[in-house]
Write a protein that holds these residues in place. Structure first.
Motif, PDB file in Angstrom:
ATOM      1  N   ASP A  41       0.835  -1.200   0.000  1.00 51.63           N
ATOM      2  CA  ASP A  41       0.000   0.000   0.000  1.00 51.63           C
ATOM      3  C   ASP A  41       0.868   1.247   0.000  1.00 51.63           C
ATOM      4  OD1 ASP A  41       0.984   0.220   2.567  1.00 51.63           O
ATOM      5  OD2 ASP A  41      -0.883  -0.324   3.558  1.00 51.63           O
ATOM      6  N   ALA A  42       0.219   2.408   0.133  1.00 44.73           N
ATOM      7  CA  ALA A  42       0.948   3.677   0.061  1.00 44.73           C
ATOM      8  C   ALA A  42       1.945   3.844   1.195  1.00 44.73           C
ATOM      9  CB  ALA A  42      -0.043   4.841   0.053  1.00 44.73           C
ATOM     10  N   GLU A  43       1.748   3.111   2.300  1.00 41.03           N
ATOM     11  CA  GLU A  43       2.663   3.205   3.442  1.00 41.03           C
ATOM     12  C   GLU A  43       3.750   2.148   3.407  1.00 41.03           C
ATOM     13  OE1 GLU A  43       0.065   2.935   6.757  1.00 41.03           O
ATOM     14  OE2 GLU A  43      -0.830   4.913   6.441  1.00 41.03           O
ATOM     15  N   GLY A  44       3.806   1.375   2.329  1.00 41.63           N
ATOM     16  CA  GLY A  44       4.854   0.374   2.195  1.00 41.63           C
ATOM     17  C   GLY A  44       4.553  -0.931   2.892  1.00 41.63           C
ATOM     18  N   ARG A  45       3.308  -1.135   3.342  1.00 44.08           N
ATOM     19  CA  ARG A  45       2.946  -2.384   4.004  1.00 44.08           C
ATOM     20  C   ARG A  45       2.495  -3.407   2.960  1.00 44.08           C
ATOM     21  NH1 ARG A  45       0.655   1.403   7.635  1.00 44.08           N
ATOM     22  NH2 ARG A  45       1.633   1.340   9.698  1.00 44.08           N
ATOM     23  N   ILE A  46       2.915  -4.629   3.148  1.00 47.12           N
ATOM     24  CA  ILE A  46       2.572  -5.707   2.233  1.00 47.12           C
ATOM     25  C   ILE A  46       1.121  -6.115   2.450  1.00 47.12           C
ATOM     26  CG2 ILE A  46       3.101  -8.070   1.526  1.00 47.12           C
ATOM     27  CD1 ILE A  46       5.969  -7.599   2.488  1.00 47.12           C
TER      28      ILE A  46
END
Length: 320
Positions: A96-101
């Motif tokens: 996602d936009a926050e870098g979470r898978i």
């Protein structure tokens, strides 16, 4: 089934509420609840039974709405995208936009050695060496400013890290997926360890070939100097009229000259091979006088054969 096929034929994905719409809805609900509580509190604060159960329920509802506003809304990955990920030949990670898978395929599990549930919700940098994680966050921010399909070929050293700590070279291609407001990014990851090893082996082979060529060239030049001296002194003995040689001495001198010239030709051939490998010379096919070659070979070998009481004769019968 019909509905799913028609959607695939249209090439469109049904719209889903992203985190931005969810937050807007929570803000509206929170504003309404705050207004109702404010209007009621003007009367309820003066009541002798304050706070009543209804007052407590209203305050809890208001607190819950504001709490939900600060909780990250789960992003739903379209079902057709999930099917595509599982069919992809490369390891594919959706973040996602926050870098979470938020989604991985089976290839990712096999490549990195993690279980799927151990990767979901974690930062994508968990799949990278510690030393490159900071720069990767900067690359993520750069991609978010201009989300479009691209390769990370020019992003420096691309290395993945397996669960056991083993590092391996990778190629990565990025592409935004889903609705624009979702901020989802798919990364296709390919293990290029075998290709890198082949390139390294080829580079070593080329370096070894170049070293061999340099050695042959240097050796040829070093051998020419003493060999030319031997040939030169043999010619002086043969041409010296002041102290003529005996018959046997003349024969030995002639053998020395013939052997020296043969060896010089071999050295020149070695140098020619080096030049051929470098592409500096072209081959030419010529006729060879085989009879003279045999006679010269006999002259070179006869002294060694005589020590073993072996006689060598050449009889070409006039056919060579």
């Amino acid at each position: 089934m019909t509905k799913k096929l028609s959607r695939a034929a249209d090439g469109k994905t049904p719209k889903r509420s992203g985190p931005r719409l969810a937050r807007i809805a929570l803000i509206v609900l929170g504003a309404v609840a705050l207004t109702v509580w404010f209007l009621l509190s003007q009367e309820r604060l003066k009541a002798p039974d304050w706070p009543a159960p209804a007052d407590i329920l209203l305050l809890v509802t208001l607190a819950a709405l504001f709490g939900l506003f600060f909780v990250r809304t789960e992003i739903e990955v379209p079902a057709d995208l999930t099917d595509f990920l599982e069919a992809a030949p490369d390891a594919t990670v959706v973040a996602d936009a926050e870098g979470r898978i938020v989604r991985v395929n089976a290839q990712t599990e096999r490549m990195f050695g993690y279980r799927r549930e151990d990767m979901l919700g974690q930062q994508v940098e968990m799949l990278l060496p510690e030393r490159v994680r900071r720069i990767h966050r900067a690359h993520r921010a750069f991609f978010a400013d201009d989300p479009r399909p691209r390769s990370m070929e020019g992003a420096g050293e691309l290395i993945g890290t397996r669960q056991n700590g083993e590092e391996f070279p990778v190629e990565v291609s990025l592409s935004p997926v889903g609705p624009a407001e979702s901020g989802l990014v798919a990364a296709a990851i390919r293990d290029v360890s075998m290709r890198v090893r082949r390139e390294a082996d080829l580079a070593r082979a080329e370096a070894a070939s170049e070293a061999k060529t340099n050695f042959l060239s240097q050796m040829s030049h070093e051998l020419r100097t003493p060999l030319n001296a031997i040939i030169g002194f043999a010619q002086m003995l043969e041409m010296d009229t002041g102290a003529p040689l005996s018959g046997r001495q003349e024969e030995y001198t002639r053998i020395i000259l013939s052997s020296g010239r043969t060896l010089l030709e071999l050295i020149n051939d070695i140098l020619d091979i080096a030049n051929i490998e470098e592409g500096h010379i072209s081959l030419s096919i010529e006729a060879v006088d085989l009879a003279s070659v045999l006679v010269r070979a006999q002259e070179i070998i006869s002294p060694l054969a005589a020590k073993q009481n072996v006689a060598i004769t050449v009889d070409n019968g006039g056919s060579l």
